[in-house]
Design a protein around this motif. Structure first.
Motif, PDB file in Angstrom:
ATOM      1  N   TYR A 182      35.052  14.412  -7.777  1.00 42.56           N
ATOM      2  CA  TYR A 182      35.551  13.082  -7.415  1.00 42.56           C
ATOM      3  C   TYR A 182      35.092  12.819  -5.976  1.00 42.56           C
ATOM      4  O   TYR A 182      34.650  13.745  -5.275  1.00 42.56           O
ATOM      5  N   LEU A 183      35.194  11.575  -5.519  1.00 43.30           N
ATOM      6  CA  LEU A 183      34.709  11.233  -4.182  1.00 43.30           C
ATOM      7  C   LEU A 183      35.471  12.023  -3.120  1.00 43.30           C
ATOM      8  O   LEU A 183      36.688  12.186  -3.215  1.00 43.30           O
ATOM      9  N   SER A 184      34.765  12.514  -2.142  1.00 45.11           N
ATOM     10  CA  SER A 184      35.266  13.351  -1.038  1.00 45.11           C
ATOM     11  C   SER A 184      35.817  14.704  -1.499  1.00 45.11           C
ATOM     12  O   SER A 184      36.624  15.309  -0.814  1.00 45.11           O
ATOM     13  N   SER A 185      35.367  15.184  -2.662  1.00 43.55           N
ATOM     14  CA  SER A 185      35.850  16.486  -3.148  1.00 43.55           C
ATOM     15  C   SER A 185      35.130  17.658  -2.483  1.00 43.55           C
ATOM     16  O   SER A 185      35.576  18.793  -2.583  1.00 43.55           O
ATOM     17  N   GLY A 186      34.030  17.407  -1.791  1.00 40.67           N
ATOM     18  CA  GLY A 186      33.287  18.503  -1.157  1.00 40.67           C
ATOM     19  C   GLY A 186      33.684  18.687   0.295  1.00 40.67           C
ATOM     20  O   GLY A 186      34.869  18.696   0.631  1.00 40.67           O
ATOM     21  N   PHE A 191      11.299  22.515  -3.523  1.00 41.69           N
ATOM     22  CA  PHE A 191      11.267  22.546  -2.057  1.00 41.69           C
ATOM     23  C   PHE A 191      12.417  23.406  -1.549  1.00 41.69           C
ATOM     24  O   PHE A 191      13.551  23.289  -1.993  1.00 41.69           O
ATOM     25  N   ASP A 192      12.086  24.286  -0.621  1.00 39.67           N
ATOM     26  CA  ASP A 192      13.062  25.214  -0.072  1.00 39.67           C
ATOM     27  C   ASP A 192      13.638  24.628   1.228  1.00 39.67           C
ATOM     28  O   ASP A 192      13.013  24.681   2.274  1.00 39.67           O
ATOM     29  N   LEU A 193      14.819  24.023   1.126  1.00 40.57           N
ATOM     30  CA  LEU A 193      15.446  23.384   2.285  1.00 40.57           C
ATOM     31  C   LEU A 193      16.081  24.468   3.173  1.00 40.57           C
ATOM     32  O   LEU A 193      16.814  25.321   2.665  1.00 40.57           O
ATOM     33  N   PRO A 194      15.801  24.453   4.478  1.00 47.77           N
ATOM     34  CA  PRO A 194      16.348  25.515   5.329  1.00 47.77           C
ATOM     35  C   PRO A 194      17.832  25.306   5.668  1.00 47.77           C
ATOM     36  O   PRO A 194      18.191  25.021   6.796  1.00 47.77           O
ATOM     37  N   LEU A 195      18.679  25.441   4.664  1.00 39.81           N
ATOM     38  CA  LEU A 195      20.120  25.286   4.855  1.00 39.81           C
ATOM     39  C   LEU A 195      20.819  26.524   4.339  1.00 39.81           C
ATOM     40  O   LEU A 195      20.349  27.139   3.391  1.00 39.81           O
ATOM     41  N   TYR A 196      21.957  26.870   4.926  1.00 34.54           N
ATOM     42  CA  TYR A 196      22.791  27.887   4.287  1.00 34.54           C
ATOM     43  C   TYR A 196      24.259  27.458   4.384  1.00 34.54           C
ATOM     44  O   TYR A 196      24.653  26.780   5.322  1.00 34.54           O
ATOM     45  N   PRO A 197      25.056  27.824   3.343  1.00 36.75           N
ATOM     46  CA  PRO A 197      26.469  27.456   3.355  1.00 36.75           C
ATOM     47  C   PRO A 197      27.286  28.445   4.189  1.00 36.75           C
ATOM     48  O   PRO A 197      26.973  29.642   4.221  1.00 36.75           O
ATOM     49  N   GLN A 198      28.288  27.947   4.884  1.00 34.30           N
ATOM     50  CA  GLN A 198      29.141  28.829   5.675  1.00 34.30           C
ATOM     51  C   GLN A 198      30.585  28.362   5.478  1.00 34.30           C
ATOM     52  O   GLN A 198      30.910  27.203   5.773  1.00 34.30           O
ATOM     53  N   ARG A 199      31.424  29.254   4.987  1.00 26.97           N
ATOM     54  CA  ARG A 199      32.821  28.884   4.741  1.00 26.97           C
ATOM     55  C   ARG A 199      33.577  28.700   6.048  1.00 26.97           C
ATOM     56  O   ARG A 199      33.434  29.510   6.972  1.00 26.97           O
ATOM     57  N   ILE A 212      34.584  29.507  -1.602  1.00 27.66           N
ATOM     58  CA  ILE A 212      35.547  28.617  -0.937  1.00 27.66           C
ATOM     59  C   ILE A 212      36.985  29.017  -1.266  1.00 27.66           C
ATOM     60  O   ILE A 212      37.880  28.181  -1.378  1.00 27.66           O
ATOM     61  N   ASN A 213      37.236  30.300  -1.435  1.00 29.43           N
ATOM     62  CA  ASN A 213      38.614  30.752  -1.591  1.00 29.43           C
ATOM     63  C   ASN A 213      39.276  30.839  -0.222  1.00 29.43           C
ATOM     64  O   ASN A 213      38.617  31.006   0.791  1.00 29.43           O
ATOM     65  N   SER A 214      40.608  30.734  -0.227  1.00 24.72           N
ATOM     66  CA  SER A 214      41.361  30.897   1.012  1.00 24.72           C
ATOM     67  C   SER A 214      41.662  32.374   1.223  1.00 24.72           C
ATOM     68  O   SER A 214      41.851  33.110   0.257  1.00 24.72           O
ATOM     69  N   SER A 233      39.758  25.718   2.215  1.00 21.76           N
ATOM     70  CA  SER A 233      38.497  26.010   2.887  1.00 21.76           C
ATOM     71  C   SER A 233      37.414  25.080   2.367  1.00 21.76           C
ATOM     72  O   SER A 233      37.569  24.429   1.330  1.00 21.76           O
ATOM     73  N   GLY A 234      36.349  24.986   3.127  1.00 26.82           N
ATOM     74  CA  GLY A 234      35.213  24.165   2.742  1.00 26.82           C
ATOM     75  C   GLY A 234      33.958  24.802   3.296  1.00 26.82           C
ATOM     76  O   GLY A 234      34.023  25.835   3.969  1.00 26.82           O
ATOM     77  N   LEU A 235      32.815  24.184   2.991  1.00 28.85           N
ATOM     78  CA  LEU A 235      31.551  24.782   3.430  1.00 28.85           C
ATOM     79  C   LEU A 235      30.825  23.883   4.427  1.00 28.85           C
ATOM     80  O   LEU A 235      30.670  22.690   4.186  1.00 28.85           O
ATOM     81  N   TYR A 236      30.431  24.481   5.551  1.00 29.85           N
ATOM     82  CA  TYR A 236      29.494  23.805   6.448  1.00 29.85           C
ATOM     83  C   TYR A 236      28.111  23.940   5.808  1.00 29.85           C
ATOM     84  O   TYR A 236      27.790  24.981   5.235  1.00 29.85           O
ATOM     85  N   ASP A 237      27.301  22.882   5.923  1.00 25.51           N
ATOM     86  CA  ASP A 237      25.901  22.971   5.488  1.00 25.51           C
ATOM     87  C   ASP A 237      25.076  23.228   6.749  1.00 25.51           C
ATOM     88  O   ASP A 237      24.682  22.307   7.439  1.00 25.51           O
ATOM     89  N   MET A 238      24.890  24.510   7.065  1.00 19.15           N
ATOM     90  CA  MET A 238      24.293  24.889   8.344  1.00 19.15           C
ATOM     91  C   MET A 238      22.772  24.764   8.323  1.00 19.15           C
ATOM     92  O   MET A 238      22.102  25.331   7.465  1.00 19.15           O
ATOM     93  N   SER A 239      22.247  24.032   9.293  1.00 17.35           N
ATOM     94  CA  SER A 239      20.793  23.995   9.483  1.00 17.35           C
ATOM     95  C   SER A 239      20.460  24.982  10.600  1.00 17.35           C
ATOM     96  O   SER A 239      21.352  25.424  11.323  1.00 17.35           O
ATOM     97  N   PRO A 240      19.181  25.332  10.755  1.00 18.25           N
ATOM     98  CA  PRO A 240      18.835  26.368  11.748  1.00 18.25           C
ATOM     99  C   PRO A 240      19.246  26.022  13.182  1.00 18.25           C
ATOM    100  O   PRO A 240      19.487  26.926  13.979  1.00 18.25           O
TER     101      PRO A 240
END
Lengths: 89, 382
Positions: free
Chosen positions: B38-42, B218-226, B275-277, B306-313
Motif C-alpha cells: 500500500y502507499l508509504s508501506s516501504g 543493470f547493477d545499481l550501486p545500492l545496498y539496503p541497511q536496516r 526488517i525484523n525488530s 524497522s525500515g531500510l535505508y537505500d544506501m548509495s556509495p
C-alpha cells in the motif's frame, strides 16, 4: 448502531463512522486505515480495534474475516519504560 | 488494469507519489503508479519523519532548504483535506567531541552560504531550548528553527490525492515482475496484474530499486541497511526540536501528537533486507536516549519497527537514466534522507525528464560520479 457515537479505537478515540468513511474512500487494509487515522497506534497497539476494523473490511468486501490482511504485530507486547531498557532489565 | 500508459512509476512512496504529482501538474497524461503493498508501506512510512536543512553537502542543503518552503505551504498547494502536521520546532544538533564540533562548523558555513539561518550556540543556550538536555561533556550545538517534522503518511496521502485528482492511476498490491526492452528501449512493464505498454519508466522503489534495475541487467550501486525506530506514549509538549547527536548516533523528537519518536544508527548493521525488530535495539536506543535526554527514562515505549535505508556509495541520491535501457530513469539511493528532500527532488527529476530548465544542477546526482571518483560524501547522516 449509532456509528458516530461508537468508539472503535479507544486509545485514539476513533469512531465507527470514521472507519466506515475511510473504507468507502478506498483504504483497503487495516494497515492503511491505521496510518491515516492512527487507529491501533495507541498504548494497546490495536488489541481492541484491530478485529473490529477487520470485521468492517470483511463486511464491505464480502470476504471472510480470516482473509483480511493483518498488520505486523510489533514489540513491545505492553508499554515498558525506556529507563527499564536502559538498565538492561 | 489499463494496457497502455505514457509513464509507469514503480514505487508508491514519497518519491513515486511526488514525481507522479509533479508530472501530472505539468500536463503529462496517462500516468500509472505501481506499488507492491500500500502507499508509504516501504521506507517512507518507516522513516524518522524529520525535515532538516542542516546538511554538510551543498546539494542536500539546497534540496532540503527549498523542500522546507514546499512543506510550509503543502496543505494549501495540494488542497489536502487533512493536515500534513508540519511542525517547525527546529533541529538541535548537539556536539560532544571536538572533531564533531569542527565538522559542524564546516557544515554551518555551507548552510550560511545558502541562506540557511543555522545558529551555533553554547551549551547554556541549548539548555534554554531543550531544558532536559544533558550538559555533561557538551561542547556546543547548532540550531535551525525552521527545521522540523512532517507526518510521512499524510504527506504521501496528500500527494496521492492531488495526483489522483489530476488523473494519475494508482495500482496498489501489484508487483512488477519484469521490464521488456526492444533494441535497448523500454516497451512494457510486466506486473502480477497484467502488462502495461509504456516507453517511460521511473524506478522509485528505494531499497528495491536495485532489484528493478536487475530486470534490465543493470547493477545499481545500492545496498539496503536496516534502521530501527521506536515510539513512546504521548505526553504534554515538552521538547520543541528534534535532537540529533552524531556521537551517540541518536535522533529523538516529540511529534505534534505528543509521542516521542527516536532511533539510533547501528555501525555493525549487516547489508541485508532484514526488517525484523530486535531487542538489542531497544537497549541501545534506551541507553543513548537517556544519556542525552535523561528525563525520557520515565517514558513508556509502545511500539518499535524497522525500515531500510537505500544506501548509495556516498550517501547521496541517484537521479539518472538507467544505462542500457532507454526510457528508464532511477530515483533512489536517498540513504535515509529521502522524505525531507522529496518535494524538490521530484521537481528536479521531472524538469530533467521533460527537458525543462532544472532549478539546480542534476549532474551531481548522476551515476557516473561513482566511476569518476567524483563522490560528494555526506558527513551528517545518522
Amino acid at each position: 448502531m449509532q456509528s458516530k457515537e461508537t468508539i472503535v479505537c479507544r486509545c485514539e478515540d476513533i469512531t465507527l463512522d470514521e472507519i466506515k468513511t475511510l473504507i468507502e474512500q478506498g483504504y483497503r487494509t487495516i494497515d492503511e486505515i491505521k496510518r491515516v487515522i492512527r487507529a491501533g497506534m495507541g498504548p494497546c497497539q490495536g488489541r481492541t480495534c484491530r478485529m473490529l476494523i477487520a470485521q468492517e473490511l470483511a463486511k464491505y468486501y464480502k470476504v471472510p474475516v480470516g482473509e483480511v490482511l493483518m498488520p505486523t504485530f510489533r514489540p513491545t507486547v505492553k508499554p515498558v519504560k525506556l529507563g527499564t531498557f536502559a538498565r538492561g532489565e | 488494469m489499463q494496457k497502455n500508459a505514457n509513464v509507469v512509476i514503480i514505487g508508491g512512496g514519497i518519491i513515486g507519489c511526488s514525481v507522479a504529482y509533479e508530472l501530472a501538474i505539468r500536463g503529462v497524461k496517462d500516468i500509472v503508479v505501481i506499488e507492491k503493498n500500500y502507499l508509504s508501506s516501504g521506507a517512507t512510512g518507516r522513516c524518522g519523519a524529520g525535515v532538516r536543512q542542516q546538511w554538510g553537502t551543498e546539494t542536500n542543503a539546497i534540496l532540503a532548504r527549498d523542500s522546507v518552503k514546499r512543506f510550509e505551504g503543502m496543505n494549501e498547494e495540494l488542497e489536502y483535506d487533512k493536515d500534513i502536521e508540519f511542525k517547525q520546532g527546529g533541529y538541535l544538533m548537539v556536539s560532544y567531541t571536538p572533531e564533531e564540533w569542527n565538522q559542524y562548523k564546516k557544515n554551518v558555513a555551507v548552510q550560511h552560504s545558502l541562506g540557511i539561518p543555522t545558529k551555533m550556540i553554547t551549551p547554556q543556550e541549548a539548555l534554554e531550548i531543550v531544558p532536559h538536555l544533558n550538559l555533561n561533556g557538551l561542547i556546543g550545538a547548532t540550531f535551525c528553527q525552521s527545521d522540523g517534522h512532517a507526518n510521512p503518511f499524510h504527506v504521501v496521502d496528500a500527494y496521492y490525492k492531488a495526483a489522483k485528482r489530476l488523473g494519475v492511476k494508482f495500482e496498489t498490491y501489484t508487483t512488477v515482475t519484469g521490464i521488456t526492452l526492444e533494441k535497448g528501449k523500454v516497451t512494457s512493464v510486466q506486473t502480477t496484474r497484467g502488462d502495461i505498454n509504456t516507453s517511460l519508466v521511473i524506478n522509485a522503489c528505494g531499497y528495491a530499486a536495485g532489484t528493478i534495475c536487475k530486470m534490465v541487467d543493470f547493477d545499481l550501486p545500492l545496498y539496503p541497511q536496516r534502521h530501527q525506530a521506536l515510539v513512546t506514549e504521548p505526553v504534554e509538549p515538552c521538547q520543541g526540536p528534534m535532537v540529533i547527536s552524531l556521537h551517540y548516533r541518536l535522533y529523538c523528537q516529540q511529534t505534534p501528537h505528543g509521542s516521542f519518536i527516536m532511533g539510533v544508527g547501528d555501525p555493525n548493521e549487516p547489508k541485508d533486507f532484514n526488517i525484523n525488530s530486535s531487542w538489542e535495539f531497544l537497549e541501545d536506543v534506551a541507553r543513548q536516549a537517556t544519556t542525552v535526554l535523561p528525563l525520557l527514562k520515565n517514558l513508556r515505549v509502545v511500539r518499535q519497527w524497522s525500515g531500510l535505508y537505500d544506501m548509495s556509495p556516498d550517501a547521496n541520491p541517484i537521479l539518472d537514466k538507467v544505462p542500457g535501457a532507454e526510457g528508464m530513469w532511477v530515483a533512489a539511493g536517498f540513504s535515509g534522507h529521502g522524505f525531507m528532500v522529496a518535494p524538490q527532488t521530484a521537481v528536479l527529476l521531472v524538469q530533467k525528464i521533460l527537458e525543462q530548465e532544472c532549478f539546480m544542477p542534476i549532474e551531481r546526482f548522476s551515476l557516473n560520479r561513482f566511476s569518476g571518483g567524483n563522490l560528494v560524501l555526506e558527513s551528517a547522516v545518522v
